[in-house]
Design a protein around this motif. Structure first.
Motif, PDB file in Angstrom:
ATOM      1  N   ASP B 302       0.850  -1.180   0.000  1.00  0.00           N
ATOM      2  CA  ASP B 302       0.000   0.000   0.000  1.00  0.00           C
ATOM      3  C   ASP B 302       0.896   1.243   0.000  1.00  0.00           C
ATOM      4  O   ASP B 302       1.806   1.353   0.806  1.00  0.00           O
ATOM      5  N   MET B 303       0.626   2.166  -0.914  1.00  0.00           N
ATOM      6  CA  MET B 303       1.508   3.326  -1.041  1.00  0.00           C
ATOM      7  C   MET B 303       1.566   4.142   0.242  1.00  0.00           C
ATOM      8  O   MET B 303       2.624   4.562   0.702  1.00  0.00           O
ATOM      9  N   LYS B 304       0.375   4.400   0.820  1.00  0.00           N
ATOM     10  CA  LYS B 304       0.345   5.245   2.014  1.00  0.00           C
ATOM     11  C   LYS B 304       1.048   4.573   3.185  1.00  0.00           C
ATOM     12  O   LYS B 304       1.728   5.217   3.966  1.00  0.00           O
ATOM     13  N   LYS B 305       0.862   3.255   3.278  1.00  0.00           N
ATOM     14  CA  LYS B 305       1.486   2.540   4.392  1.00  0.00           C
ATOM     15  C   LYS B 305       2.995   2.609   4.265  1.00  0.00           C
ATOM     16  O   LYS B 305       3.699   2.787   5.249  1.00  0.00           O
ATOM     17  N   LEU B 306       3.470   2.495   3.039  1.00  0.00           N
ATOM     18  CA  LEU B 306       4.908   2.556   2.816  1.00  0.00           C
ATOM     19  C   LEU B 306       5.445   3.913   3.274  1.00  0.00           C
ATOM     20  O   LEU B 306       6.441   4.003   3.998  1.00  0.00           O
ATOM     21  N   ILE B 307       4.757   4.977   2.864  1.00  0.00           N
ATOM     22  CA  ILE B 307       5.238   6.307   3.250  1.00  0.00           C
ATOM     23  C   ILE B 307       5.095   6.510   4.755  1.00  0.00           C
ATOM     24  O   ILE B 307       5.928   7.156   5.393  1.00  0.00           O
ATOM     25  N   ALA B 308       4.044   5.917   5.332  1.00  0.00           N
ATOM     26  CA  ALA B 308       3.870   6.028   6.770  1.00  0.00           C
ATOM     27  C   ALA B 308       5.050   5.401   7.507  1.00  0.00           C
ATOM     28  O   ALA B 308       5.612   5.989   8.429  1.00  0.00           O
ATOM     29  N   TYR B 309       5.457   4.192   7.073  1.00  0.00           N
ATOM     30  CA  TYR B 309       6.605   3.560   7.731  1.00  0.00           C
ATOM     31  C   TYR B 309       7.868   4.360   7.480  1.00  0.00           C
ATOM     32  O   TYR B 309       8.737   4.460   8.346  1.00  0.00           O
ATOM     33  N   SER B 310       7.982   4.962   6.293  1.00  0.00           N
ATOM     34  CA  SER B 310       9.172   5.772   6.053  1.00  0.00           C
ATOM     35  C   SER B 310       9.190   6.970   6.992  1.00  0.00           C
ATOM     36  O   SER B 310      10.240   7.429   7.414  1.00  0.00           O
ATOM     37  N   SER B 311       7.984   7.473   7.359  1.00  0.00           N
ATOM     38  CA  SER B 311       7.931   8.580   8.313  1.00  0.00           C
ATOM     39  C   SER B 311       8.507   8.153   9.651  1.00  0.00           C
ATOM     40  O   SER B 311       9.244   8.912  10.289  1.00  0.00           O
ATOM     41  N   VAL B 312       8.132   6.949  10.082  1.00  0.00           N
ATOM     42  CA  VAL B 312       8.665   6.472  11.367  1.00  0.00           C
ATOM     43  C   VAL B 312      10.185   6.420  11.293  1.00  0.00           C
ATOM     44  O   VAL B 312      10.888   6.823  12.236  1.00  0.00           O
ATOM     45  N   ALA B 313      10.696   5.963  10.166  1.00  0.00           N
ATOM     46  CA  ALA B 313      12.147   5.872  10.016  1.00  0.00           C
ATOM     47  C   ALA B 313      12.777   7.257  10.074  1.00  0.00           C
ATOM     48  O   ALA B 313      13.792   7.467  10.746  1.00  0.00           O
ATOM     49  N   HIS B 314      12.184   8.205   9.370  1.00  0.00           N
ATOM     50  CA  HIS B 314      12.746   9.561   9.384  1.00  0.00           C
ATOM     51  C   HIS B 314      12.688  10.166  10.773  1.00  0.00           C
ATOM     52  O   HIS B 314      13.603  10.873  11.186  1.00  0.00           O
ATOM     53  N   MET B 315      11.593   9.890  11.465  1.00  0.00           N
ATOM     54  CA  MET B 315      11.507  10.441  12.807  1.00  0.00           C
ATOM     55  C   MET B 315      12.525   9.782  13.731  1.00  0.00           C
ATOM     56  O   MET B 315      12.957  10.374  14.715  1.00  0.00           O
ATOM     57  N   GLY B 316      12.923   8.562  13.408  1.00  0.00           N
ATOM     58  CA  GLY B 316      14.017   7.924  14.151  1.00  0.00           C
ATOM     59  C   GLY B 316      15.302   8.727  13.997  1.00  0.00           C
ATOM     60  O   GLY B 316      16.046   8.929  14.967  1.00  0.00           O
ATOM     61  N   ILE B 317      15.562   9.197  12.781  1.00  0.00           N
ATOM     62  CA  ILE B 317      16.730  10.064  12.557  1.00  0.00           C
ATOM     63  C   ILE B 317      16.618  11.315  13.424  1.00  0.00           C
ATOM     64  O   ILE B 317      17.587  11.782  14.032  1.00  0.00           O
ATOM     65  N   VAL B 318      15.389  11.852  13.492  1.00  0.00           N
ATOM     66  CA  VAL B 318      15.183  13.085  14.258  1.00  0.00           C
ATOM     67  C   VAL B 318      15.478  12.865  15.738  1.00  0.00           C
ATOM     68  O   VAL B 318      16.244  13.616  16.347  1.00  0.00           O
ATOM     69  N   THR B 319      14.900  11.810  16.323  1.00  0.00           N
ATOM     70  CA  THR B 319      15.139  11.593  17.754  1.00  0.00           C
ATOM     71  C   THR B 319      16.610  11.293  18.010  1.00  0.00           C
ATOM     72  O   THR B 319      17.169  11.710  19.022  1.00  0.00           O
ATOM     73  N   LEU B 320      17.239  10.596  17.070  1.00  0.00           N
ATOM     74  CA  LEU B 320      18.673  10.342  17.208  1.00  0.00           C
ATOM     75  C   LEU B 320      19.421  11.667  17.267  1.00  0.00           C
ATOM     76  O   LEU B 320      20.263  11.893  18.143  1.00  0.00           O
ATOM     77  N   GLY B 321      19.107  12.577  16.363  1.00  0.00           N
ATOM     78  CA  GLY B 321      19.789  13.865  16.319  1.00  0.00           C
ATOM     79  C   GLY B 321      19.566  14.657  17.591  1.00  0.00           C
ATOM     80  O   GLY B 321      20.500  15.259  18.136  1.00  0.00           O
TER      81      GLY B 321
END
Lengths: 473, 504
Positions: B302-321
């Protein structure tokens, strides 16, 4: 002897008798004029309460102070709003009898006596004066077996509670030698310590008042009576008598028994926790809105008791603020329940609300406001109510109770959300009958209060502070 | 008074409410109401956006202090006030919110056909809550806005969402509510200790370490759900998939930033020692989020689900920073938050464009879209590349800074984050290939029309931003460098004092 202190109660009683005569003489249906007269009497009494002097009367049996004024105004307002809701309902259900408003009036007199009671005897007098009209009101729809059952159930359990109260009072009298609150306070604060008999007596008194409040474990009657009684009566049950019982509980526990807080505090803490938890979980499975609201009210009583258990100035202020806000949201929500009528027949399933967001957007919006408010979502009034009891609880280190409280509010959010879901997410059913004018008035008033409380919280807060100051001194 | 000469932040916050009031008054035929509602909402949000540009112009970038301050007494008994103000951390998020709202309204112009007025009301209320939350300088006020967001979002997902909207909206509401009540208790405990809930005053207040730990956990319960961090991220894919396109845009663009903003605004300045104490755990959770959710994203249909999981990944970068506590790391996190707000918002809009035409989000149902919709394919590619952090586009500067900062802490952490970037490229390119390239076999895909003017208008500002942020990141970094520098310095000072005390 300063009988003028009791002027509001006296005026209200005389008005009640006059309205009774006024209603019985003409041959035609006098419900509407009588209801309006009763509301007028409430307004008059309210004015008298505001202008009332302070002091004690009738040999210390009766006390008037800022606290009693606050609680009396609250119960008068709740009773008046309840009457407005009943007007149209009773006409449609064929219950148009002028006795209805008069019974509400006498119950209100009972509440005011309770609120001003300064002696276990006047307490009992007020409680009975409140209870007897309530039994009749519960069974007011007498041809309906459910209503009759509700009346009977309430009567039997209510008598039991009265018996417990009397038993507790006699124990206290026997061991402390007085029934007057001021002298009790002196007797119990003596160095000699407190005898077991008094403690048992206190617990009995608390139990009797907890019964009126519908706090766990004295809540069993609530769902059945709420479901069986006519809806406007339920709205009345869920608001005004709770104010009176709460006022008494606050007065008794902070006044005469304030010195022995260690003896009763754990009882109230336990009752608060159990009420919150039961209110949260038991409502989840309910399909009937009135039963759901019954459990919801048990949960709210738990929160109110949390403030009471903590005690102190901030705790009691939290109790008063929570009670005032609870009354507004609760009567508002019941106004919606009263308006749930399809093709002339009252309906009360949660699913009957389906699609209300389309068929009556204004009412659905109001109901959504009440539901979010009850769940404690900011910026609704219910959030501030919870804040004002959580603040003192944490201040005094009641972490366990506070955590259980907020968790139970998360759980209860589930069923409040379900009502919002049914109204907005589900497909529209046929709309309800035209919303009666009384309901619209009540909805507008309580809805605006609940939504915009955050703009001017100081007013209620100041009033509550003065009331508590009168009590604690 | 403040630099703008009038209470601009309150105006920005509550102006949408004026729009709500007007919308409530609209009467008439359903079609007329709908059209009026759309235009009213669009104009309201555009006026708010234009007004918010005052912040961009008048904000003093050299100062680390709060600006455009407003202060009104509210609950004097409790020392709780109505205080508004922005500093380098929050100012750009205000702008992000005011920018995305009109775009969302424009994006829902045709796709929302039922209960248009209520929809627009929900979005304007949402804007009030978002802007207010980033401007609030009082913790209690912050909480009210933070929680207030739940109501409009719950309704947006539940009323205008997909088939499993009820489940998703409940999950969204209850998850967030559950986390937040702990923060409420923490706020009350803080208030009890410090006697105030004013954020600047709280930052001055020293909290004993023992209490810091508890408060940190309570804040964590709330912010981690909102970010969302692994393992409490599961509400996000559901909410994204079921929400209408504009709801997903706001969810990804702004709401997710609230959690990270909370960490930056509260956890680190108020609880420096506990933050340092929990930093390793935060690294682990962040890295797990980056790697695990990237892998999960790879498997999505599902396109939206894929982007949703990518958001979680990006936010992981954010919390790491954020939890590197260094100038680079925090600036990188802030930049990633902004770029993710623009890019993931745009990606959801891209999904919305094809969803409006074919009413499916399954990647396999598409293929060869580039042939029939060249302009769309171009736009989609731009944002795909921005999402995988191609240099020169919005995603790159932030992730680079975070990985650099992480390397200074521990090379393995940096390796973990970099793995996420590689995986990110893999799933985003898979998505793009599946939708845009391949054989054009289906007739309904063949009949799809390219972007219409309204959609160009929606994408144009986002494209400009994505390029601008990639080519000249300094114009955004300069907004927060002073504030971040001060924050890092204060954090080190606090940690230094604590360790000196421990040494004694």
């Amino acid at each position: 002897m300063n009988w003028t202190l009791a002027l509001p109660e006296l005026v209200l009683s005389v008005c009640g008798l006059a309205i009774l005569v006024f209603g019985v003489i003409p041959k035609r249906d006098m419900t509407f004029p009588c209801t309006m007269a009763v509301i007028g009497a409430f307004v008059l009494t309210g004015v008298l309460v505001i202008g009332q002097a302070e002091g004690t009367a009738f040999g210390g049996q009766y006390v008037a102070d800022d606290f009693s004024a606050f609680m009396k105004l609250l119960s008068l307002a709740a009773a008046a709003l309840g009457l407005l809701l009943a007007l149209d309902w009773n006409a449609k259900e064929g219950l148009s009898r002028f006795e209805f408003p008069v019974l509400v009036l006498f119950a209100t007199v009972g509440m005011m006596v309770m609120i001003s009671a300064n002696d276990l005897m006047s307490l009992y007098l007020g409680l009975e004066l409140l209870s007897l009209p309530l039994y009749v009101l519960a069974a007011f729809d007498r041809d309906n077996p459910r209503s009759a059952e509700a009346g009977l159930k309430y009567f039997i359990l209510g008598s039991l509670a009265s018996g417990m109260l009397l038993y507790g009072a006699s124990l206290i009298y026997g061991f402390a030698g007085t029934t007057n609150f001021d002298r009790l306070a002196d007797a119990l604060s003596a160095e000699a310590g407190i005898s077991a008999g008094v403690v048992v007596g206190i617990v009995f008194v608390i139990a009797a008042l907890a019964f009126k409040l519908a706090a766990v474990p004295f809540h069993m009657w609530t769902p059945d009576v709420y479901e069986g009684a006519p809806t406007p009566v339920t709205a009345f049950f869920a608001s005004a008598p709770k104010v009176a019982a709460l006022a008494l509980l606050v007065r008794v526990l902070s006044g005469p028994f304030g010195e022995v807080i260690g003896q009763w505090q754990q009882v109230v803490v336990l009752s608060a926790i159990l009420s919150m938890v039961l209110g949260a979980f038991a409502a989840i499975g309910q399909r009937n809105v009135k039963r759901l609201m019954a459990y919801s009210s048990i949960g709210h009583v738990g929160f109110i008791l949390m403030g009471l258990a903590v005690g102190g100035e901030t705790g009691l202020r939290g109790v008063l603020v929570y009670t005032a806000i609870y009354i507004a949201m609760n009567i508002g929500a019941f106004a919606v329940l009263v308006a749930m009528r399809r093709n002339g027949r009252a309906v009360e399933g949660v699913d009957d609300l389906a699609g209300l967001g389309r068929t009556d957007p204004a009412m659905a919006l109001a109901m959504a406001i009440f539901m979010f408010s009850m769940a404690g979502v900011p910026p609704m009034a219910g959030f501030f109510a919870k804040i004002y009891v959580l603040l003192p609880a944490i201040e005094q280190g009641f972490w366990g109770m506070a955590v259980i409280g907020v968790l139970s509010s998360v759980v209860s959010a589930y069923y409040y959300l379900r009502i919002v879901k049914v109204m907005y997410f589900d497909a529209a059913a046929t709309g309800f009958d035209l919303r009666p004018a009384g309901v619209s008035v009540v909805l507008a008033g309580t809805g605006l209060f609940t939504l915009f409380f955050f703009l001017f919280p100081a007013m209620l807060l100041d009033a509550a502070r003065h009331a508590v100051a009168a009590l604690i001194g | 008074m403040n630099a703008a000469g009038f209470p601009i932040l309150s105006l920005l916050t509550f102006l949408p409410m004026l729009g709500v009031l007007i919308l409530m008054m609209v009467r008439g035929e359903e079609a007329v109401v709908a059209s009026n509602a759309r235009w009213t909402a669009l104009w309201t949000s555009l006026i708010v956006f234009v007004l918010s540009l005052v912040l961009w112009v008048r904000f003093d970038k050299s100062s680390a202090d709060y600006q455009f301050l407003e202060q009104v007494s509210w609950l004097p008994d409790f020392g709780i006030g109505y205080a508004m103000g922005v500093d380098g951390i929050s100012v750009l998020f205000v702008l992000l919110s005011t920018l995305l709202t009109p775009l969302c309204i424009l994006a829902s112009w045709n796709s929302v056909q039922t209960r248009v007025r209520e929809y627009m009301i929900a979005f304007l209320v949402l804007e009030t809550m978002m802007v207010g939350m980033f401007c609030a300088l009082d913790f209690m006020l912050f909480y009210i806005f933070f929680e207030g967001v739940l109501i409009p979002m719950f309704l947006i997902i539940g009323i205008w969402g997909g088939p499993r909207r009820v489940y998703a909206s409940y999950k969204f509401f209850l998850y967030t509510f559950f986390g937040s009540v702990f923060m409420l208790l923490a706020i009350i405990a803080l208030w009890y200790q410090a006697g105030t809930t004013s954020i600047p005053e709280l930052a001055e207040f020293d909290i004993p370490f023992n209490m810091q730990v508890w408060l940190f956990l309570a804040f964590f319960a709330s912010f981690a759900v909102k970010v969302p961090m692994w393992p409490v991220h599961t509400w996000l894919p559901d909410a994204h998939v079921e929400a209408p396109t504009a709801g997903s845009v706001i969810l990804a663009g702004v709401l997710l930033k609230m959690g990270a903003y909370g960490f930056l605004r509260f956890s680190i300045p108020l609880l420096p020692e506990a933050s340092a104490y929990f930093a390793p755990a935060m690294y682990v959770l962040s890295i797990v989020a980056v790697v695990y959710t990237s892998l999960v994203a790879l498997a999505q249909q599902d396109m939206k689900k894929l982007i949703a999981y990518s958001s979680v990944a990006h936010m992981g970068i954010v919390t790491l920073g954020i939890f590197t506590f260094s100038q680079q790391g925090i600036e990188g996190a802030l930049f990633t938050m902004l770029s993710h707000g623009v890019v993931s918002g745009a990606l959801f809009l891209c999904v919305g464009v094809v969803y409006d035409r074919l009413h499916t989000r399954e990647i396999a149902r598409y293929g060869g879209v580039a042939k029939v919709m060249p302009a769309y394919a171009m736009v989609f590619m731009l944002f795909t590349m921005a999402s995988v952090a191609l240099p020169g586009l919005a995603g790159f500067p932030g992730e680079l800074l975070v990985i650099l900062a992480a390397w200074a802490i521990n090379p393995w952490v940096a390796v973990g984050a970099a793995t996420g970037m590689v995986l990110g490229a893999a799933y985003m390119l898979t998505l793009y290939r599946g939708v845009a390239f391949g054989k054009l076999t289906r007739d309904d895909v063949r009949r799809m029309l390219d972007l219409e003017p309204r959609e160009y208008a929606v994408f144009a500002p986002l494209i400009v931003l994505a390029l601008w942020m990639g080519v000249y990141p300094q114009s955004f970094l300069s907004f927060f460098s002073a504030t971040v520098a001060q924050m890092v310095q204060q954090h080190q000072a606090a940690i230094g004092t604590a360790s000196r005390l421990a040494g004694l």
